[in-house]
Design an enzyme around this catalytic site. Sequence first.
Site, PDB file in Angstrom:
ATOM      1  N   GLY A 185      11.409  -2.755   5.261  1.00  0.00           N
ATOM      2  CA  GLY A 185      10.694  -4.037   5.248  1.00  0.00           C
ATOM      3  C   GLY A 185      10.245  -4.373   3.830  1.00  0.00           C
ATOM      4  O   GLY A 185      10.443  -5.488   3.333  1.00  0.00           O
ATOM      5  N   HIS A 186       9.654  -3.377   3.147  1.00  0.00           N
ATOM      6  CA  HIS A 186       9.241  -3.593   1.747  1.00  0.00           C
ATOM      7  C   HIS A 186      10.470  -3.839   0.867  1.00  0.00           C
ATOM      8  O   HIS A 186      10.449  -4.680  -0.030  1.00  0.00           O
ATOM      9  CB  HIS A 186       8.497  -2.367   1.213  1.00  0.00           C
ATOM     10  CG  HIS A 186       7.210  -2.071   1.923  1.00  0.00           C
ATOM     11  ND1 HIS A 186       7.043  -0.959   2.711  1.00  0.00           N
ATOM     12  CD2 HIS A 186       6.049  -2.747   1.976  1.00  0.00           C
ATOM     13  CE1 HIS A 186       5.814  -0.948   3.201  1.00  0.00           C
ATOM     14  NE2 HIS A 186       5.185  -2.033   2.785  1.00  0.00           N
ATOM     15  N   HIS A 246       9.184   1.135   3.179  1.00  0.00           N
ATOM     16  CA  HIS A 246      10.298   1.220   4.126  1.00  0.00           C
ATOM     17  C   HIS A 246      11.208   0.011   3.882  1.00  0.00           C
ATOM     18  O   HIS A 246      10.973  -0.764   2.929  1.00  0.00           O
ATOM     19  CB  HIS A 246       9.780   1.264   5.569  1.00  0.00           C
ATOM     20  CG  HIS A 246       8.741   0.222   5.871  1.00  0.00           C
ATOM     21  ND1 HIS A 246       9.047  -1.115   5.925  1.00  0.00           N
ATOM     22  CD2 HIS A 246       7.411   0.315   6.097  1.00  0.00           C
ATOM     23  CE1 HIS A 246       7.955  -1.795   6.192  1.00  0.00           C
ATOM     24  NE2 HIS A 246       6.932  -0.959   6.297  1.00  0.00           N
ATOM     25  N   MET A 305       0.846  -1.195   0.000  1.00  0.00           N
ATOM     26  CA  MET A 305       0.000   0.000   0.000  1.00  0.00           C
ATOM     27  C   MET A 305       0.886   1.253   0.000  1.00  0.00           C
ATOM     28  O   MET A 305       0.435   2.338   0.361  1.00  0.00           O
ATOM     29  CB  MET A 305      -0.932  -0.008   1.208  1.00  0.00           C
ATOM     30  CG  MET A 305      -1.888  -1.214   1.171  1.00  0.00           C
ATOM     31  SD  MET A 305      -3.411  -0.983   2.082  1.00  0.00           S
ATOM     32  CE  MET A 305      -2.784  -0.727   3.726  1.00  0.00           C
ATOM     33  N   ASP A 314       2.667  -9.152   9.212  1.00  0.00           N
ATOM     34  CA  ASP A 314       1.247  -9.469   9.057  1.00  0.00           C
ATOM     35  C   ASP A 314       1.112 -10.984   8.919  1.00  0.00           C
ATOM     36  O   ASP A 314       0.719 -11.497   7.870  1.00  0.00           O
ATOM     37  CB  ASP A 314       0.694  -8.761   7.821  1.00  0.00           C
ATOM     38  CG  ASP A 314       0.779  -7.251   7.964  1.00  0.00           C
ATOM     39  OD1 ASP A 314       0.166  -6.716   8.892  1.00  0.00           O
ATOM     40  OD2 ASP A 314       1.489  -6.612   7.172  1.00  0.00           O
ATOM     41  N   GLY A 371       5.364  -9.883   4.012  1.00  0.00           N
ATOM     42  CA  GLY A 371       6.109  -9.763   5.272  1.00  0.00           C
ATOM     43  C   GLY A 371       5.384 -10.474   6.402  1.00  0.00           C
ATOM     44  O   GLY A 371       4.158 -10.444   6.496  1.00  0.00           O
ATOM     45  N   GLN A 431     -10.204  -2.614   2.545  1.00  0.00           N
ATOM     46  CA  GLN A 431      -9.699  -3.300   3.734  1.00  0.00           C
ATOM     47  C   GLN A 431      -9.629  -2.387   4.965  1.00  0.00           C
ATOM     48  O   GLN A 431      -9.102  -2.781   5.994  1.00  0.00           O
ATOM     49  CB  GLN A 431      -8.348  -3.964   3.456  1.00  0.00           C
ATOM     50  CG  GLN A 431      -7.185  -3.023   3.209  1.00  0.00           C
ATOM     51  CD  GLN A 431      -5.949  -3.780   2.739  1.00  0.00           C
ATOM     52  OE1 GLN A 431      -5.876  -4.204   1.590  1.00  0.00           O
ATOM     53  NE2 GLN A 431      -4.973  -3.960   3.607  1.00  0.00           N
ATOM     54  N   SER A 476       4.569   1.181   7.886  1.00  0.00           N
ATOM     55  CA  SER A 476       4.279   2.507   7.317  1.00  0.00           C
ATOM     56  C   SER A 476       3.603   3.381   8.361  1.00  0.00           C
ATOM     57  O   SER A 476       3.704   4.601   8.329  1.00  0.00           O
ATOM     58  CB  SER A 476       3.365   2.363   6.103  1.00  0.00           C
ATOM     59  OG  SER A 476       3.954   1.488   5.181  1.00  0.00           O
TER      60      SER A 476
HETATM   61  O1  PAF Z   1      -0.026  -5.884   3.434  1.00  0.00           O
HETATM   62  C1  PAF Z   1      -0.474  -4.951   2.745  1.00  0.00           C
HETATM   63  O2  PAF Z   1       0.167  -3.923   2.525  1.00  0.00           O
HETATM   64  C2  PAF Z   1      -1.868  -5.070   2.142  1.00  0.00           C
HETATM   65  O3  PAF Z   1      -2.728  -5.731   3.012  1.00  0.00           O
HETATM   66  C3  PAF Z   1      -1.881  -5.713   0.754  1.00  0.00           C
HETATM   67  C4  PAF Z   1      -1.404  -7.162   0.809  1.00  0.00           C
HETATM   68  C5  PAF Z   1      -0.991  -4.923  -0.191  1.00  0.00           C
HETATM   69  C6  PAF Z   1      -3.291  -5.713   0.194  1.00  0.00           C
HETATM   70  O4  PAF Z   1      -3.791  -4.425   0.055  1.00  0.00           O
END
Ligand code: PAF
Length: 289
Positions: free
Chosen positions: A38-39, A36, A32, A152, A149, A63, A188
């Site tokens: 982590g991504h 950072h 989203m 979550d 990651g 979501q 984030s």
């Molecule tokens: O983990 C996230 O950033 C979101 O839940 C995802 C998997 C991109 C879905 O919108």
Amino acid sequence: MELIRQIQDMRNVISNLRADKPSIRIGFVPTMGFLHQGHASLLQAARQQCDIVVLSIFVNPLQFGPNEDFERYPRDEARDLALAEAAGTDFVFSPSTAEMYPRPSKTKILISGVTEQLCGASRPGHFDGVGIVVTKLFQIIQPNAAFFGMKDAQQVAVIKQLVTDLNMPVEIVPCAIIREQDGLAMSSRNVYLQSEEREQALVLSRTLKQMERQTIEAGGDLPTAELKQAIRKQIEEMPLADIDYIEILAYPDLEPIERLKDAKQVIIALAVRFGKTRLIDNVIIQLQE
Ligand code: PAF
């Protein structure tokens, strides 16, 4: 690196890549945005394991609950693109909300068994929104592997269930939590934290680390109720902490357990608010082979 905003353009890129090289391995990192380290670690893992790396940036309204932070969710596309490029991304798919949802979706993705507890209980409808957007993104990008990651961890369990149940040909690759030097799990949402909140939030990683050590030393022979009580006591020492949940469950099926050693692998999962910011963190402990 190429930035793509239209679904059809993204599809054309993928079909051309596959036409040129049918055995190509496409790695996908859905996000989203407000990226950072982590991504970056997910992108680097995709870079190592795949021929092509696609990143998506889309703040998915479905979501977020009505009183959640969809409007104020941090966004910074220029910074995201720079980080993505440095991490070796080939394509960034960043559609508008109208492109992804031109009309309200009448199709629902309801995943049960792994969505009723933890964040699924605190954020009703959250995983329905994750399920639909991830399904759409997988349909558009058709990756061979998708990287998520473990911060979550419930999302990873939910998505694994989704791809198994619907026979989606995507390998789900879980990647380790990346932490700041002082232990705070990267997120984030950390930018929302005031300095005192951030200081007190360190109780999460500190407590998880200590409980992990204690669990391993006891060979898992500990009652979950007692451990949860001990965790609560430590977190409550922080005056700004407002506990949403403290849970210990079998992982990845997220079933309740009485003693930790009742499962092969357990998750100790926390969700705690500091001011307006809800943070999650977890540790997964392997107790049997
Ligand atoms: O983990 C996230 O950033 C979101 O839940 C995802 C998997 C991109 C879905 O919108």
